[in-house]
Design an enzyme around this catalytic site. Structure first.
Site, short mmCIF file in Angstrom:
data_model
loop_
_atom_site.label_atom_id
_atom_site.label_comp_id
_atom_site.label_asym_id
_atom_site.label_seq_id
_atom_site.Cartn_x
_atom_site.Cartn_y
_atom_site.Cartn_z
N ASP A 36 38.13 100.69 2.20
CA ASP A 36 38.02 101.03 0.92
C ASP A 36 37.31 102.65 0.78
O ASP A 36 36.56 102.60 0.57
CB ASP A 36 37.38 100.25 -0.07
CG ASP A 36 37.69 100.09 -1.56
OD1 ASP A 36 38.38 101.32 -1.87
OD2 ASP A 36 37.42 99.24 -2.17
N ASN A 82 33.05 95.65 1.47
CA ASN A 82 34.02 96.62 2.01
C ASN A 82 33.76 96.87 3.65
O ASN A 82 34.04 97.63 4.29
CB ASN A 82 33.64 97.89 1.41
CG ASN A 82 34.33 98.08 -0.16
OD1 ASN A 82 35.18 97.64 -0.36
ND2 ASN A 82 33.79 99.14 -0.85
N ASP A 110 31.01 104.11 -1.23
CA ASP A 110 30.91 102.71 -1.78
C ASP A 110 30.59 101.54 -0.59
O ASP A 110 31.33 100.75 -0.43
CB ASP A 110 32.12 102.43 -2.25
CG ASP A 110 32.48 101.31 -3.17
OD1 ASP A 110 31.24 100.76 -3.52
OD2 ASP A 110 33.61 100.76 -3.72
N LYS A 127 47.52 96.13 -1.10
CA LYS A 127 46.44 96.46 -2.18
C LYS A 127 47.26 97.10 -3.16
O LYS A 127 47.83 98.09 -2.96
CB LYS A 127 45.39 97.11 -1.59
CG LYS A 127 44.28 97.30 -2.84
CD LYS A 127 42.76 97.66 -2.28
CE LYS A 127 42.92 99.18 -1.75
NZ LYS A 127 41.53 99.77 -1.63
N GLY A 162 38.35 95.73 -7.71
CA GLY A 162 38.43 96.64 -8.82
C GLY A 162 39.77 97.52 -8.69
O GLY A 162 40.29 97.72 -9.90
N PHE A 163 40.35 97.73 -7.60
CA PHE A 163 41.50 98.25 -7.48
C PHE A 163 42.65 97.22 -7.93
O PHE A 163 43.66 97.70 -8.73
CB PHE A 163 42.06 98.53 -6.08
CG PHE A 163 42.98 99.28 -6.05
CD1 PHE A 163 44.38 98.73 -5.80
CD2 PHE A 163 43.15 100.74 -5.64
CE1 PHE A 163 45.44 99.60 -5.33
CE2 PHE A 163 44.16 101.51 -5.47
CZ PHE A 163 45.28 100.95 -5.33
N GLY A 164 42.71 96.09 -7.76
CA GLY A 164 43.73 95.22 -8.09
C GLY A 164 43.63 93.93 -6.92
O GLY A 164 42.96 93.94 -6.47
N GLY A 183 42.76 88.02 -2.13
CA GLY A 183 41.62 88.68 -2.62
C GLY A 183 41.73 89.56 -4.11
O GLY A 183 43.10 89.87 -4.20
N VAL A 184 40.82 89.81 -4.88
CA VAL A 184 40.87 90.65 -5.89
C VAL A 184 39.77 91.54 -6.03
O VAL A 184 38.62 91.08 -5.72
CB VAL A 184 40.93 89.72 -7.32
CG1 VAL A 184 41.04 90.74 -8.59
CG2 VAL A 184 41.96 88.67 -7.09
#
Length: 918
Positions: free
Chosen positions: A710, A697, A692, A596, A577-579, A574-575
């Site tokens: 998250d 999430n 969020d 992550k 916003g964090f990385g 997975g990808v």
């Protein structure tokens, strides 16, 4: 007697006396083996003679003629006679009979001479014969060339993943090209073999290629990289067999009505310039059909048990006496046993109307597939058209609304027919596998409420660049082996180093080294504490606040690198916003985890990283994702969680090829996520506001348990009776943001309630909160849902995959709670505890009504039930209650309403208790 393509006149055979049972058994075994060999006699003779030198050909020919003269009572009756049949035993210098064909040496077909021929190292499960005893291996490119007639051919590749002298098993990584087609790319043989331990390392790939000229060149190319400089290519066996011109390719001279149907479109032509890869060839019987029992093309038919999702459905053989009539399809299409066995739903009509007969076939996304379904009507109860009618869904698209095998067969029994379909499987980011589904459901007008299927064939079609290669599977087993190998190497290295030091230095020098080590270690710890704004007071000491290491484990960067095979891209699942998120394995490869890793330039940074560690370290709940540990070293910020096998909730609502969730599953997931949020708001020492909440999430474990994840943006809620909100900078995700929070920058737990209301609409409608490429009024899911609810048409925007599953009063109550969460005034929104109560009630009513609602399709099929059509039709001004369901017993609350408290004051489950943390 008919055995594998041979007809034996039994009247000429001498039957042994009853007291000669043992001799009879031996004779039968010998006769069976003779029949198996002679089933492919023509091609075997050709290959055997071709393999001899000139002086030996007369002897070889004489041997075969003598064998024929000795068996005058046997006659060959093969259905299809291939013009070419080349079975190549790669790496071997001699020929061998195996599995009904003669495997000849590869020396006459090789172009290069710089490759090696070796025998496989023996193991406890090593194959004892056939093309698996030797291999052709090389660390440089090599090519086989075959001179054959133009036209369509089967090309089969046989691999045995094992240890070969001077070649490590794990280093076999290569590509394979056949003419203009890429069959395999970066193909890691050991990785693919280890996916199925029952295979004992044997891999088989089958392709269909239509040759324009007479040359077929098959090239093996090692994929040498900096990480794997010793990679090599190898092959154990190659087979080239001709096939009929239009067995799988489309005959352009026929009416396009006979072309494969494109799911969601008109038709699709399998043109001659396309290559195919056989993904599945499944017969719905109780045993495999080996290659020697095929119609002459040496295809193997596997049983389907691994892919049918209905555990109570059994396959069985039917009517072995009726002679099959191949007037709708050629007799070489499939062997007789394929059409004499089937899977059906059983004899209980009421039960059959409540489920689908379903197969799920894992495939590589990003390709188009040709699906062939085989049928043959031999049911003695079917005596006319309309007796057995059913619906066929492919990828939950209705492709046949009145499948009637008897009518398809020209109103005759025992007539095999096939139906071909083309299916496009899209390729979501980083998804290595998707499921292609086939579902059958009885038609309500059918006299026999049943559906049946005899066999399934599925082929991947090459893309516009001639590519058929898919990704390697999840490298879990390979990673485990690497971890163990590294551990052994480390232990050996440590032992050698200590021995050298002990023998080379004095005790004083050794003590000095120890002192220096602790000084360096201390400096590193100080650097860590300074870099984290002194928030991390671990066992190293130094910070003003602490990361509770008793609940949160600290990983070194070396451990993380080992867990992810040095951040191999193959491990990315997975990808965000964090990385990147990697699937890794810790504790010597025994525990799967989600890792992550913060990417440079991420919109999230150190504050979010430390915030998530502090939050999750103090929280333990069934419906919250568990933080295992973290790594903050060498400018890396990494979080390690429990691995959630089924990914995010959004993955199962839209944008992927996952099978649609049933209404029951969706309700259970919503309830789980709501419980997790309720625990955050009331169950911890201080209120925690997630900030969020969104479908990406909400993660799902292997048992479909929902877990909120998250916590990088989470905040402690108001503390003290005088505080009603937290004033803070607005953060969150577009489409989910509470408008009250956005406008006033006042954060409360009701902001989470608003975001959760958006998730409820996603679950109901199966679409994203914002869609840019639709008409203006439908861009925002929230605005669109409010508009349709106010007009009385909420059912109009329900996910089509749910059609027929939701009783109207359940839909109404679910819509009420979702839209109450989305009220402009946060104070009017329900608490998460209230939301849990109403969703529990909806689930209870759904389970009670399940037996009474006619169209209960667990997987979301639609079969024209008029009682549920009203609910989803835009031609009605309100949501109607079905005659087949009971009243909900709850008073309706229109939206928007100032009486939202009344919605939640009604009794729900008396036994509901707040979920406890674990």
């Amino acid at each position: 007697m008919r055995e594998r393509g041979l007809v034996v006149p039994m009247r000429r055979l001498e039957i042994p006396a009853s007291n000669e049972i043992d001799d009879m058994k031996n004779t039968a075994m010998i006769l069976t083996e003779i029949l198996r060999i002679l089933s492919s006699l023509n091609s075997v003779l050709m290959l055997f003679v071709a393999s001899m030198d000139i002086t030996s050909k007369e002897t070889a020919l004489g041997t075969f003629l003598l064998l024929l003269l000795c068996l005058p009572y046997l006659s060959v009756a093969a259905i299809y006679h291939p013009s070419e049949q080349l079975s190549i035993n790669c790496g071997s210098t001699s020929s061998v009979m195996y599995d009904g064909r003669n495997w000849t040496t590869d020396l006459n077909f090789l172009r290069e001479n710089h490759n090696q021929s070796v025998a496989a190292l023996p193991t406890a499960v090593s194959p004892k014969e056939g093309p698996y005893t030797h291999a052709r291996l090389s660390r440089t490119q090599f090519t086989y060339s075959f001179l054959v007639n133009p036209g369509p051919k089967f090309l089969r590749l046989f691999f045995y993943s094992t240890a070969y002298p001077n070649f490590e098993r794990s280093q076999a990584c290569f590509s394979v090209k056949a003419g203009p087609y890429t069959l395999l790319q970066y193909f890691n043989v050991s990785l693919n073999a280890d996916v199925d331990p029952a295979s004992s390392g044997i891999l088989f790939r089958e392709y269909s290629i239509n040759l324009k000229d007479g040359w077929l060149n098959v090239t093996f190319i090692p994929n040498t990289t900096a990480q794997n400089p010793d990679s090599y290519a190898f092959i154990n066996g190659i087979e080239v067999v001709s096939m009929p011109s239009y067995l799988y390719y489309t005959n352009s001279n026929v009416d396009n009505a006979d072309y494969p149907k494109l799911v969601g479109g008109e038709s699709y032509q399998i043109e001659n310039n396309l290559a195919l890869e056989t993904k599945y060839r499944l017969r719905l019987g109780d045993r495999d059909i080996p290659a020697a029992e095929d119609t002459g093309m040496l295809r193997k038919w596997d049983v389907h048990n691994e892919y049918i999702t209905n555990p109570g459905v059994e396959s069985f053989d039917v009517d072995n006496t009726t002679k099959l009539n191949f007037n709708k399809t050629p007799d070489y299409t499939a062997p007789d046993p394929v059409y004499r066995s089937l899977a059906s739903m059983g004899g209980n009509a009421s039960v059959n109307m409540g489920f689908n007969l379903t197969w799920q076939l894992p495939v590589d996304p990003g390709f188009t597939y040709m699906l062939r379904l085989h049928f043959c009507q031999l049911n003695p109860k079917v005596i006319g058209s309309g007796y057995q009618i059913f619906l066929i869904y492919i990828q939950d698209n209705l492709v046949e609304e009145r499948a009637d095998i008897f009518s398809w067969s020209g109103k005759l029994k025992g007539v095999p027919v096939v139906r071909d379909y083309a299916v496009i499987i899209s390729a979501p980011d980083h998804q290595k596998k998707a499921n292609l589904s086939v579902k059958l459901h009885p038609h309500r007008e059918s006299l026999i409420k049943d559906a049946q299927l005899n066999a399934i064939e599925l082929f991947k079609i090459s893309d516009t660049e001639g590519n058929l290669a898919g990704p390697n599977p999840d490298p879990r087993i390979q990673a485990t082996e690497i971890f163990h190998e590294n551990s052994i190497k480390k232990r050996r290295s440590t032992t050698r180093t200590l021995a050298a030091v002990a023998g080379a230095v004095s005790g004083v020098i050794l003590l000095s080294f120890i002192i220096v080590f602790f000084i360096i270690k201390r400096k590193k710890n100080v650097a860590f504490n300074n870099g984290s704004n002194k928030k991390d007071e671990t066992s190293h000491g130094g910070g003003s606040s602490s990361l509770p290491t008793n609940l949160c484990r600290h990983f070194t960067i070396a451990e993380i690198a080992e867990a992810t095979n040095n951040f191999d891209e193959l491990f990315i699942v997975g990808v965000g916003g964090f990385g990147n998120v990697y699937k890794g394995y810790i504790d010597d490869g025994s525990t799967p985890v989600a890792i992550k890793r913060l990417k440079p330039g991420s919109r999230q940074g150190l504050n979010e990283f430390m915030n998530e560690i502090e939050m999750l370290s103090q929280l333990r709940h069934l419906h919250l994702v568990s933080l295992i540990g973290y790594c903050y070293e060498s400018n890396e910020m990494i979080l390690v969680y429990d691995f959630m096998d089924r990914g995010t909730l959004s993955d199962h609502l839209y944008g992927s090829n996952n099978p649609p969730l049933s209404w029951k599953q969706r309700l259970q997931i919503c309830i789980g996520a709501a419980r997790g949020l309720h625990y955050l708001h009331t169950g911890a020492k201080q209120m925690i506001i997630h900030r969020d909440v969104k479908s990406t999430n909400i993660l799902l474990d292997e048992k479909w348990v929902a877990k909120v994840s998250d916590f990088g943006l989470s905040r402690i809620g108001p503390t003290g009776s005088s505080m009603t909100h937290v004033s803070t900078q607005v953060k969150g995700s577009v489409g989910y943001l509470d408008p009250e929070y956005y406008k006033r920058q006042r954060l409360t737990e009701k902001s989470d309630v608003y975001s959760y209301g958006v998730v409820l609409l996603e679950v109901l409608c199966g679409r994203q909160p914002l869609l840019r490429m639709v008409e203006k009024r439908q861009v925002s899911l929230v605005d669109w849902a409010k508009h349709r609810y106010e007009k009385g048409f909420l059912g109009e925007i329900v996910d089509p995959a749910l059609k027929g599953q939701i009783a109207p009063h359940c839909l109404r109550k679910f819509g009420e709670v979702a839209l109450s969460c989305l009220l402009e005034d946060g104070a009017q929104r329900p608490s998460m505890n209230d939301v849990v109560g109403v969703l529990e009630f909806v689930l209870q009513r759904h389970l009670q009504d399940g037996a009474n609602v006619i169209a209960v399709l667990e997987s979301g099929g639609d079969y024209e039930d008029s009682t549920t059509e009203d609910m989803f039709s835009s031609s009605h001004s309100s949501v109607h209650v079905s005659d087949y369901s009971n009243s909900s017993g709850l008073n309706s609350t229109s939206y928007p309403s100032k009486e939202s408290d009344r919605l939640f004051s009604e009794p729900v489950f008396s036994e509901i208790k707040d979920p406890k943390g674990r």
